[in-house]
Design an enzyme around this catalytic site. Structure first.
Site: not given
Ligand code: NAD
Ligand code: TYD
Length: 376
Positions: A37, A63, A84, A133-135, A182, A186, A211-212, A313
């Site tokens: 999107k 989606i 994703l 996610t693991d969350e 969030y 999920k 976390n990636n 947070r």
């Molecule tokens: P991101 O926020 O970087 O990207 C999300 C993407 O989804 C964006 O390109 C956005 O435009 C698109 N999107 C959002 N709403 C939409 C909709 N309604 N229709 C179509 N597209 C839409 O996210 P990310 O960090 O790349 O995460 C991707 C997936 O992996 C997610 O499902 C997230 O829950 C999961 N995940 C992320 C992490 C992490 O550390 N980032 C870890 C584990 C799992």
């Molecule tokens: P984040 O990258 O938002 O991932 P998630 O909350 O999904 O794990 O945050 C990673 C950790 O860092 C989380 O414990 C929150 C902390 N954090 C800060 O302390 N300051 C910040 O500005 C942000 C964005 C996160």
């Protein structure tokens, strides 16, 4: 690869762009449709290097658009979905949970319904793979704040820092206990995917990853935000005491796991993905400061005074730690990078790609960012 046409949702986001790139390059005979999107987090500049490949197509679509997705699936004879697309930032979910329910829950349900209608009970050769996610498992206790030797060693965790902060890990059989809007959204989407397997026989797979980190992550998340702030000598807002623990995995290792599981994972199953690589936020932040300083030719550690402790947070989960031994044993996956190597690569990438950073930190995002952090 037996699949002919795959939709990857959220392919313009952080992890999605790495998955799209891997699949487009590795499977030239498979058509890869990136359905996104383009919310604030979606950025097609993430895919510049592959956008002209003949097996790649971008479709701007929500989606939640059932009719649009169904027609696309029928027109393109789609036989696989890797899902994703999601709203992914915990802080935003605290401000606006409704959007998270809409995209993550209703969007996933809409996608499942469209796949069910398009495949019409002919499940042979089809696959619906949901990335989570693991969350969803909630938070683990920190029984050993000083750190203990973890039960397993992987490449991701084999560097100097190699500690676990408790005896318990997230395993696939754990009860879901999400705390943030969030993770609640999920968790709900994961359960809908499993329900479509159990009720209709849809060939689904769910994976839950830690976390990636890596290139192309939107700078609202800890690592890219802090790299950029250190570079520009802006304050680093550390939530609470900075003692929260996350388990970090290099994004390309996640993409490799997704490839393996999409092709060889067991239908109906769940796999946890992670690198046994736990870090307290404050320790990561110090590594980031030292690395940025060194790469910019500043005295190492010169920017430690940017660390600014701010209000915690709401509902901040204390510790995440994934047990990915099932995936390692059953499918032979292992992270390829040691954490120190991954962080060095990541910091270098953000420093070398200031244009990318400037682009995503301007305009609407900046306004949102200012609103959210005002007063902290
Ligand atoms: P991101 O926020 O970087 O990207 C999300 C993407 O989804 C964006 O390109 C956005 O435009 C698109 N999107 C959002 N709403 C939409 C909709 N309604 N229709 C179509 N597209 C839409 O996210 P990310 O960090 O790349 O995460 C991707 C997936 O992996 C997610 O499902 C997230 O829950 C999961 N995940 C992320 C992490 C992490 O550390 N980032 C870890 C584990 C799992
Ligand atoms: P984040 O990258 O938002 O991932 P998630 O909350 O999904 O794990 O945050 C990673 C950790 O860092 C989380 O414990 C929150 C902390 N954090 C800060 O302390 N300051 C910040 O500005 C942000 C964005 C996160």
């Amino acid at each position: 690869m037996t699949h002919k046409t795959i939709i990857i949702t959220g392919g313009a986001g952080f992890i999605g762009s790495h998955v799209v790139r891997l699949f487009v390059n590795k499977y030239p005979d498979t058509k890869i449709i990136n359905l996104d999107k383009l919310t604030y987090a979606g950025n097609l500049a993430n895919l510049k290097d592959i956008e002209n490949k003949p097996n790649y197509k971008f479709v701007k679509m929500d989606i939640c658009d059932f009719e649009g997705v169904l027609k696309l699936m029928q027109d393109e004879k789609v036989d696989g979905i890797i899902h994703l697309a999601a709203e992914s930032h915990v802080d935003r979910s605290i401000k606006d949970p409704f959007t998270f329910a809409q995209t993550n829950v209703m969007g996933t349900l809409s996608l499942l319904q469209a796949a069910k209608a398009a495949w019409n009970g002919e499940w042979e050769g089809k696959r619906f793979y949901h990335i989570s996610t693991d969350e969803v498992y909630g938070a683990l206790e920190m029984t050993h704040p000083e750190g203990i030797k973890p039960p397993f060693t992987t490449k991701a965790s084999s560097g100097e820092h190699h500690l676990a902060y408790g005896e318990k890990f997230f395993t696939e059989d754990l009860k879901y206990q999400p705390h943030s809007p969030y993770s609640a959204a999920k968790a709900s989407s994961d359960q809908f995917v499993r329900a479509f397997h159990d009720t209709f026989g849809m060939p689904t797979i769910v994976t839950n990853c830690s976390n990636n980190y890596g290139p192309y992550q939107f700078p609202e998340k800890l690592i890219p935000l802090f790299i950029n702030n250190i570079r520009h000598r802006k304050p680093l807002p550390v939530y609470g005491k900075g003692e929260n623990v996350r388990d970090w995995l290099y994004v390309e290792d996640h993409a490799r796991a997704i490839d393996l599981i999409f092709n060889e994972g067991k239908v109906g199953d769940t796999y946890n993905i992670g690198g046994f690589n736990e870090w307290k936020n404050i320790d990561i932040i110090k590594v980031l400061i030292n690395t940025v300083d060194r790469l910019l030719g500043r005295p190492e550690g010169a920017d430690m005074d940017l660390i600014t402790y701010v209000t915690d947070r709401a509902g901040h989960d204390l510790r995440y730690a994934i047990d990915s031994s099932k995936l390692q044993k059953e499918l032979g996956w292992e992270p390829s990078l040691q954490f120190e190597e991954g962080i060095e690569k990541t910091v270098r990438w953000y420093l070398d790609n200031q244009d990318w950073m400037d682009n995503v930190t301007s305009g609407d995002y900046q306004k949102y960012y200012d609103d959210m952090y005002k007063g902290r």
